[in-house]
Design an enzyme around this catalytic site. Structure first.
Site, mmCIF file in Angstrom:
data_model
loop_
_atom_site.group_PDB
_atom_site.id
_atom_site.type_symbol
_atom_site.label_atom_id
_atom_site.label_comp_id
_atom_site.label_asym_id
_atom_site.label_seq_id
_atom_site.Cartn_x
_atom_site.Cartn_y
_atom_site.Cartn_z
ATOM 1 C CG ASP A 129 32.478 40.091 39.546
ATOM 2 O OD1 ASP A 129 33.566 40.658 39.311
ATOM 3 O OD2 ASP A 129 31.901 39.346 38.728
ATOM 4 C CE1 TYR A 189 50.688 39.914 34.393
ATOM 5 C CE2 TYR A 189 52.836 39.385 33.465
ATOM 6 C CZ TYR A 189 51.981 39.453 34.556
ATOM 7 O OH TYR A 189 52.434 39.064 35.801
ATOM 8 C CE LYS A 248 50.266 42.414 36.847
ATOM 9 N NZ LYS A 248 49.382 42.380 38.045
ATOM 10 C CB THR A 303 49.781 30.869 43.850
ATOM 11 O OG1 THR A 303 50.198 30.494 42.531
ATOM 12 C CG2 THR A 303 50.269 32.280 44.158
#
Length: 261
Positions: A55, A157, A161, A192
């Protein structure tokens, strides 16, 4: 392209882009280690690919995983930082929260993007780089996206990025004297598992397979002059034109620009 004799690590590679990248690097001859919470633990999926369960939010697990990889393979030539933890729980209490303004966003989403994103990229790079410096060669690919440059989806987000691209630029500055290249790689619309589930609502005419992103990484890893790209943001479909590869169906997706997203 031939990656025979090279060792690659792809983080968060049990599905999606990561799995496609791992498969494609293996297809070109690399020995590939794929990490993830659901990866088979230190088991070979085939002759070229070995799973390593960890993880990436748990630093002790990541340290253990990379120590084991380095014992097994003795070095790391290519690191693809792909792990990402922010697409989970997009619906909460019956509401789709991804597009909400920042003051209505759940705070856990910020933490997920940085702990299982930017921070995970940083730690994996820390652990892989000493091997690359010792060999005076290497490639780190940070999977990123246009949200670094334009508001897409939500504030957290975009910030994550942008942080990824800044991570790329600054690591490249410090690693260039050691002949190690670092790039940010932008996919387009990738087919995906989650995207295909929503295929009836999407225009997939210019989409890319996960393996297409892998071919972009393989082309960079096979390029003896890859250091010319270090510190840059690269677009997978633009690399297809530069290096002359196609997607698995023979098509060449059109490279997106900032105006397209």
């Amino acid at each position: 392209m031939s990656l025979a004799g090279k060792v690659a690590v792809v983080t968060g590679a049990t599905k999606g882009v990561g799995r496609g990248v791992g498969r494609e690097l293996a297809r070109h001859g690399a020995r590939v280690f794929v990490t993830g919470r659901s990866a088979p633990d230190r088991e070979r999926a085939d002759e070229q690919i070995t799973g390593v369960r960890c993880d990436h939010r748990q630093e002790d697990q990541v340290e253990t995983a990379f120590k084991w990889i380095l014992r097994e393979a003795r070095r790391i030539d290519v690191l693809v930082n792909n792990v990402w933890g922010a697409y989970e729980r997009m619906i909460e209490n019956g509401q789709f929260t991804w597009l909400k303004p920042f003051w209505e966003q759940p705070l856990w989403r910020w933490d997920a993007m940085f702990s299982a994103g930017v921070r995970a990229y940083y730690q994996a790079s820390q652990l892989a780089v000493p091997s690359m410096i010792a060999e005076r060669r290497g490639l780190i690919v940070n999977i990123s996206f246009w949200a670094a440059q334009k508001h897409i989806g939500n504030v957290a987000y975009g910030v994550s990025k942008a942080a990824t691209d800044k991570l790329t630029a600054d690591m490249a500055t410090e690693l260039k004297p050691h002949s190690v290249a670092v790039v940010s790689l932008y996919p387009g619309l990738v087919r995906t598992e989650k995207v295909l589930e929503a295929a009836q609502w999407l225009d997939l005419s210019n989409s890319e397979s996960p393996e297409f992103i892998g071919r972009a990484v393989a082309a960079l890893a096979d390029d003896p002059g890859v250091l010319r790209h270090t510190g840059k943001v690269l677009v997978a479909a633009a690399l297809a034109k530069e290096y002359g590869f196609t997607d698995i169906d023979g098509t060449t997706p059109r490279p997106l620009t900032l105006a397209d997203v």
